[in-house]
Design an enzyme around this catalytic site. Structure first.
Site, PDB file in Angstrom:
ATOM      1  N   SER A 128       0.810  -1.218   0.000  1.00  0.00           N
ATOM      2  CA  SER A 128       0.000   0.000   0.000  1.00  0.00           C
ATOM      3  C   SER A 128       0.843   1.267   0.000  1.00  0.00           C
ATOM      4  CB  SER A 128      -0.941  -0.005   1.213  1.00  0.00           C
ATOM      5  OG  SER A 128      -1.810  -1.117   1.181  1.00  0.00           O
ATOM      6  N   HIS A 179       0.721   4.521   4.326  1.00  0.00           N
ATOM      7  CA  HIS A 179      -0.110   5.204   3.348  1.00  0.00           C
ATOM      8  C   HIS A 179       0.298   6.667   3.196  1.00  0.00           C
ATOM      9  CE1 HIS A 179      -3.833   2.334   3.226  1.00  0.00           C
ATOM     10  NE2 HIS A 179      -2.682   1.671   3.241  1.00  0.00           N
TER      11      HIS A 179
END
Length: 252
Positions: A128, A179
């Site tokens: 991610s 993230h």
């Protein structure tokens, strides 16, 4: 920019080999570590996942190896799907080496931030952070290199980024450090990797044939319109599913 016109997996592999092999590697690793749960898979997971304590003790390879490991099927499928959507255009624009540097560099920044800001015993896996790094490059284009991205693609990137950030804080069990700082890492690397690149153009349709040559497709316009409609419909369905799953998991 995000419309996939390839007629086969073989053609996709020929056009975007880095994206293809990254997806194959992470799917194969999930099969070993998650689905089959083989002794080899257990060893790979124990050796490769990101664990802040072990990294702080000098096992720095975990900052990179954890990018290719995933927690479960939905985790690896969502990240693979995101890479299929948003990786090819950048691989074509940047070239193989710059794309690898941007992808791994953003993932590395996200994992370093996790090490510095997360709990000492925090464990994490997933691509991610690297994928948010790709979003960071696209957002840099939207903000500072508008000639490299069309308006429709810029709108798609903006919407997905906003939804992604919301999901980061709504959903539990997500490495928010990866993230956020993966995105920042991709954004920061953008001036370097976007130097001397050409815009991605989906309007000229080419087909890679078996002999390696490139053949012009006279039906490219009609195919482009059809694929564009299918892509937009599929994208909104996918985003809706992401939101529903995120909200549902929040209630559990």
């Amino acid at each position: 920019m995000f419309i996939r016109n390839e007629r086969s997996i073989k053609e996709f592999k020929q056009l975007y080999p880095i994206v293809f092999w990254v997806i194959i590697i992470q799917l194969a690793l999930w099969l070993l570590t998650g689905f089959l749960q083989t002794p080899l898979g257990t060893m790979i997971e124990n050796w490769g996942r990101g664990v802040n304590f072990y990294i702080s003790q000098g096992e720095y390879w975990r900052l990179l190896t954890s990018i290719f490991l995933h927690a479960d099927l939905m985790h690896v499928l969502f990240n693979s799907f995101a890479l299929v959507l948003f990786g090819p255009a950048l691989e074509q624009m940047l070239g193989k080496m710059k794309f690898i540097a941007a992808y791994l560099g953003a993932g590395l920044v996200g994992n370093i931030a996790t090490l510095l800001l997360g709990p000492p015993i925090y464990a994490h896996v997933g691509a991610s952070g690297a994928i948010y790094g790709l979003f960071g490059i696209y957002v840099f284009m939207v903000a500072f290199r508008k000639q490299l991205i069309d308006q429709s693609s810029a709108q798609i990137v903006t919407v997905i980024l906003v939804i992604g950030l919301i999901m980061t804080f709504v959903n539990t069990g997500i490495n928010a450090y990866a993230h956020i700082f993966g995105f920042i890492g991709g954004f920061a690397l953008s001036p370097l990797v976007l130097n001397n690149v050409r815009p991605f153009s989906p309007w000229i349709r080419h087909r890679v044939v078996d002999d390696g040559s490139v053949k012009f497709d006279p039906n490219r316009w009609h195919k482009k319109q059809r694929n564009k409609k299918l892509f937009k419909n599929g994208l909104w369905i996918f985003l809706g599913i992401l939101i529903i799953l995120g909200l549902f998991s929040r209630l559990l």
